[in-house]
Design a protein around this motif. Structure first.
Motif, PDB file in Angstrom:
ATOM      1  N   GLN A  23      52.040  39.239  46.981  1.00 31.46           N
ATOM      2  CA  GLN A  23      50.618  39.585  47.007  1.00 31.46           C
ATOM      3  C   GLN A  23      49.994  39.210  48.344  1.00 31.46           C
ATOM      4  OE1 GLN A  23      48.898  41.281  44.751  1.00 31.46           O
ATOM      5  NE2 GLN A  23      47.067  41.193  45.984  1.00 31.46           N
ATOM      6  N   SER A  30      48.086  45.962  43.369  1.00 33.80           N
ATOM      7  CA  SER A  30      47.762  45.260  42.122  1.00 33.80           C
ATOM      8  C   SER A  30      49.011  44.882  41.334  1.00 33.80           C
ATOM      9  CB  SER A  30      46.845  46.118  41.251  1.00 33.80           C
ATOM     10  OG  SER A  30      47.498  47.310  40.853  1.00 33.80           O
ATOM     11  N   LEU A  33      49.900  41.186  40.957  1.00 39.37           N
ATOM     12  CA  LEU A  33      48.979  40.474  40.073  1.00 39.37           C
ATOM     13  C   LEU A  33      49.320  40.728  38.610  1.00 39.37           C
ATOM     14  CD1 LEU A  33      45.610  41.159  41.942  1.00 39.37           C
ATOM     15  CD2 LEU A  33      46.906  39.019  41.874  1.00 39.37           C
ATOM     16  N   LEU A  34      49.685  41.964  38.291  1.00 44.44           N
ATOM     17  CA  LEU A  34      50.074  42.274  36.918  1.00 44.44           C
ATOM     18  C   LEU A  34      51.363  41.559  36.537  1.00 44.44           C
ATOM     19  CD1 LEU A  34      49.207  46.054  36.771  1.00 44.44           C
ATOM     20  CD2 LEU A  34      48.057  44.177  35.587  1.00 44.44           C
ATOM     21  N   ALA A  56      43.543  42.294  39.008  1.00 43.60           N
ATOM     22  CA  ALA A  56      44.259  43.538  39.314  1.00 43.60           C
ATOM     23  C   ALA A  56      43.371  44.746  39.055  1.00 43.60           C
ATOM     24  CB  ALA A  56      45.543  43.629  38.486  1.00 43.60           C
ATOM     25  N   ALA A  66      46.409  47.874  34.720  1.00 44.57           N
ATOM     26  CA  ALA A  66      45.560  46.715  34.986  1.00 44.57           C
ATOM     27  C   ALA A  66      44.441  46.607  33.946  1.00 44.57           C
ATOM     28  CB  ALA A  66      44.985  46.788  36.395  1.00 44.57           C
TER      29      ALA A  66
END
Length: 127
Positions: A23, A30, A33-34, A56, A66
């Motif tokens: 990240q 995103s 983050l997921l 996200a 997300a």
């Protein structure tokens, strides 16, 4: 990638570190983050999972995953009202998404909104 390999091996804390590095290198994506959210879920930290999925959805509003993840993790964290609101916002951007409608129905059911909960899946048109 390293994060996915660690996650598949059940090394969730190490996977989170790898996804954080990813990240940092690609702050526009995103997906890391997921992936972090999923790892937190596996570790039983549902509030952190929800926070990562919400981040996200804010980073990439076009990501159905997300929005769905944020709503579902909020629901699992016992925040069904926030889950309902998140999923409804996601459905305004991604109308007809079957997974979001399914999760919306569960959140509505927990809130006692049974009529709307029963109708939610009928609005789904696709995945």
């Amino acid at each position: 990638n390293l994060g996915q390999s660690l996650k598949a091996a059940g090394k969730y804390s190490e996977a989170i570190d790898a996804f954080r590095r990813e990240q940092h290198l690609r702050p526009d994506l995103s997906a890391p983050l997921l992936a972090i959210a999923q790892c937190f879920h596996e570790l039983g930290d549902i509030d952190s999972a929800a926070g990562e999925a919400i981040a996200a959805s804010e980073l990439d509003p076009s990501s159905t995953s997300a929005w769905n993840g944020a709503g579902w993790f909020l629901h699992l964290a016992g925040k069904s009202s926030a889950a309902r609101d998140m999923l409804k916002r996601g459905l305004r951007l991604h109308p007809g998404n079957a997974a979001m409608y399914m999760h919306l129905g569960e959140a509505l059911s927990d809130l006692g909104e049974l009529g709307e909960a029963a109708a939610a899946p009928q609005h789904a048109t696709c995945c």
